[in-house]
Design a protein around this motif. Structure first.
Motif, mmCIF file in Angstrom:
data_model
loop_
_atom_site.group_PDB
_atom_site.id
_atom_site.type_symbol
_atom_site.label_atom_id
_atom_site.label_comp_id
_atom_site.label_asym_id
_atom_site.label_seq_id
_atom_site.Cartn_x
_atom_site.Cartn_y
_atom_site.Cartn_z
ATOM 1 N N ALA A 63 0.831 4.250 -11.115
ATOM 2 C CA ALA A 63 1.335 4.694 -10.029
ATOM 3 C C ALA A 63 2.478 4.403 -9.087
ATOM 4 O O ALA A 63 2.907 4.543 -8.345
ATOM 5 C CB ALA A 63 -0.331 4.416 -9.336
ATOM 6 N N ARG A 64 2.231 2.726 -9.372
ATOM 7 C CA ARG A 64 3.163 1.821 -8.167
ATOM 8 C C ARG A 64 4.142 2.091 -8.378
ATOM 9 O O ARG A 64 5.186 2.736 -7.420
ATOM 10 C CB ARG A 64 2.675 0.540 -8.514
ATOM 11 N N SER A 65 4.854 2.249 -9.926
ATOM 12 C CA SER A 65 6.525 2.805 -10.003
ATOM 13 C C SER A 65 6.757 4.123 -9.943
ATOM 14 O O SER A 65 7.743 4.094 -9.216
ATOM 15 C CB SER A 65 6.385 2.493 -11.906
ATOM 16 N N THR A 66 5.726 5.103 -9.886
ATOM 17 C CA THR A 66 6.137 5.997 -9.053
ATOM 18 C C THR A 66 6.074 6.035 -7.865
ATOM 19 O O THR A 66 6.773 6.830 -7.029
ATOM 20 C CB THR A 66 4.712 7.492 -9.706
ATOM 21 N N ILE A 67 5.389 5.457 -7.393
ATOM 22 C CA ILE A 67 5.303 5.510 -5.528
ATOM 23 C C ILE A 67 6.697 5.095 -5.517
ATOM 24 O O ILE A 67 7.281 4.840 -4.623
ATOM 25 C CB ILE A 67 4.240 4.792 -5.005
ATOM 26 N N LEU A 68 6.515 3.605 -6.129
ATOM 27 C CA LEU A 68 7.909 3.295 -5.656
ATOM 28 C C LEU A 68 9.296 3.639 -5.791
ATOM 29 O O LEU A 68 10.649 3.688 -5.217
ATOM 30 C CB LEU A 68 7.521 2.084 -6.757
ATOM 31 N N ALA B 179 -0.557 16.095 -5.291
ATOM 32 C CA ALA B 179 -0.436 14.584 -4.347
ATOM 33 C C ALA B 179 0.348 14.298 -3.207
ATOM 34 O O ALA B 179 1.789 14.333 -3.683
ATOM 35 C CB ALA B 179 -1.059 13.597 -5.450
ATOM 36 N N TRP B 180 0.506 13.969 -1.719
ATOM 37 C CA TRP B 180 1.193 13.643 -0.970
ATOM 38 C C TRP B 180 0.354 12.671 -0.355
ATOM 39 O O TRP B 180 0.073 12.010 0.202
ATOM 40 C CB TRP B 180 1.308 15.014 -0.249
ATOM 41 N N ILE B 181 1.738 11.403 -0.232
ATOM 42 C CA ILE B 181 1.521 9.958 0.525
ATOM 43 C C ILE B 181 1.995 10.406 2.269
ATOM 44 O O ILE B 181 3.116 11.001 2.339
ATOM 45 C CB ILE B 181 2.097 8.771 0.032
ATOM 46 N N GLY B 182 1.153 9.895 2.982
ATOM 47 C CA GLY B 182 1.442 10.571 4.986
ATOM 48 C C GLY B 182 1.632 8.991 4.947
ATOM 49 O O GLY B 182 0.692 8.630 4.365
ATOM 50 N N ILE C 25 4.730 13.017 -4.398
ATOM 51 C CA ILE C 25 4.273 12.049 -5.458
ATOM 52 C C ILE C 25 4.099 12.880 -6.602
ATOM 53 O O ILE C 25 4.266 12.284 -7.586
ATOM 54 C CB ILE C 25 3.275 11.487 -5.094
ATOM 55 N N GLN C 26 2.729 14.125 -6.527
ATOM 56 C CA GLN C 26 3.124 14.831 -8.132
ATOM 57 C C GLN C 26 2.479 16.477 -7.467
ATOM 58 O O GLN C 26 1.339 16.448 -6.715
ATOM 59 C CB GLN C 26 1.640 13.714 -9.020
ATOM 60 N N ASN C 27 2.786 17.148 -7.971
ATOM 61 C CA ASN C 27 2.913 18.423 -7.403
ATOM 62 C C ASN C 27 1.915 18.853 -7.332
ATOM 63 O O ASN C 27 1.189 19.798 -7.343
ATOM 64 C CB ASN C 27 3.822 19.362 -7.966
ATOM 65 N N GLU C 28 1.397 19.008 -8.961
ATOM 66 C CA GLU C 28 -0.223 19.050 -9.997
ATOM 67 C C GLU C 28 -0.546 17.965 -10.724
ATOM 68 O O GLU C 28 -0.076 17.376 -11.574
ATOM 69 C CB GLU C 28 0.411 20.178 -11.007
ATOM 70 N N LEU C 29 -2.224 18.176 -10.472
ATOM 71 C CA LEU C 29 -3.030 17.295 -10.398
ATOM 72 C C LEU C 29 -3.918 17.681 -11.586
ATOM 73 O O LEU C 29 -4.234 19.091 -11.478
ATOM 74 C CB LEU C 29 -3.745 16.726 -9.478
ATOM 75 N N ILE D 144 -5.912 7.542 -9.843
ATOM 76 C CA ILE D 144 -7.765 7.348 -10.279
ATOM 77 C C ILE D 144 -6.961 10.026 -10.293
ATOM 78 O O ILE D 144 -7.876 10.080 -11.043
ATOM 79 C CB ILE D 144 -8.217 7.478 -9.706
ATOM 80 N N ALA D 145 -6.978 10.094 -9.596
ATOM 81 C CA ALA D 145 -6.264 11.831 -9.443
ATOM 82 C C ALA D 145 -5.552 12.213 -10.119
ATOM 83 O O ALA D 145 -5.481 13.108 -10.732
ATOM 84 C CB ALA D 145 -6.286 12.284 -8.088
ATOM 85 N N ALA D 146 -5.090 11.799 -10.395
ATOM 86 C CA ALA D 146 -4.161 12.093 -11.713
ATOM 87 C C ALA D 146 -3.630 10.827 -12.917
ATOM 88 O O ALA D 146 -3.096 11.900 -13.959
ATOM 89 C CB ALA D 146 -2.233 11.467 -10.926
#
Length: 210
Positions: free
Chosen positions: A197-202, A72-75, A142-146, A188-190
């Motif tokens: 999810a919010r804390s990971t992104i932050l 998962a990657w955020i653009g 954001i996460q290498n493996e899902l 959802i994906a993770a």
């Protein structure tokens, strides 16, 4: 491409990165590659904070050593196709977000009536848009493996956001914007909670402080 991966590391170095980006932008503009040229000169004004240098270097190395089509990657790209933007914190910044999940880009946009439209692209679907966005966005791992998930169910979940109301900043309740959409898609994906999810992104996405 190898040169882009190198640039994603070099641009984390103050002055040198900006100078290289300016020259790189001119070169790609001359070649007619507007997406890569825009990526070269785009600047988050918060990058002027030296505390962000270590995180930027980490992101550059991740871009160089990981496959963009895995995990998962955020653009992020500046709003309104401008070269400058300011990121304060997720939900309050001048960037448009999308998310790439195992090689499929999902992004929330709006039509002329300000109704939400979800755009999905990959190497096999709307390929030209996918290739453009891979160049135009700055990508953050954001996460290498899902965990395993049903791609059709994820697609249907993404499309369900077209029933909600759009709000550009501070989308709360039944309102939605691109950053809220990305957070929920990642959750959802993770297979994690929205709060996690919010804390990971932050922690991963650059902000005004770090």
């Amino acid at each position: 491409m190898a040169e882009r991966k190198a640039f994603n590391i070099i641009k984390a170095v103050p002055v040198v990165g900006h100078a290289y980006g300016a020259v790189r932008g001119v070169v790609y503009a001359a070649k007619g590659d507007r997406s890569e040229a825009k990526h070269s000169i785009e600047l988050d004004l918060a990058d002027l904070n030296p505390l962000r240098i270590p995180k930027k270097l980490v992101h550059g190395i991740q871009n160089a050593t990981h496959n963009l089509e895995e995990g998962a990657w955020i653009g992020r790209r500046a709003l309104f196709k401008q070269p400058l933007a300011l990121n304060i914190t997720p939900g309050m910044d001048g960037f448009h977000w999308c998310i790439q999940i195992n090689g499929v880009i999902y992004q929330l946009g709006v039509d002329k009536d300000r109704d939400i439209k979800i755009h999905i692209s990959s190497r096999t679907e709307k390929t030209a848009y996918y290739e453009r966005d891979c160049k135009e966005y700055s990508w953050y791992l954001i996460q290498n493996e899902l965990p395993a998930f049903d791609a059709d169910e994820l697609r249907a979940y993404a499309k369900s956001f077209e029933d909600l109301e759009y709000r550009m900043f501070l989308a709360l309740g039944n309102k939605m914007n691109c950053q809220s959409f990305v957070t929920r898609m990642f959750a959802i994906a993770a297979k994690i909670s929205i709060e996690k999810a919010r804390s990971t992104i932050l922690l991963v996405i650059p902000n005004l402080l770090f």
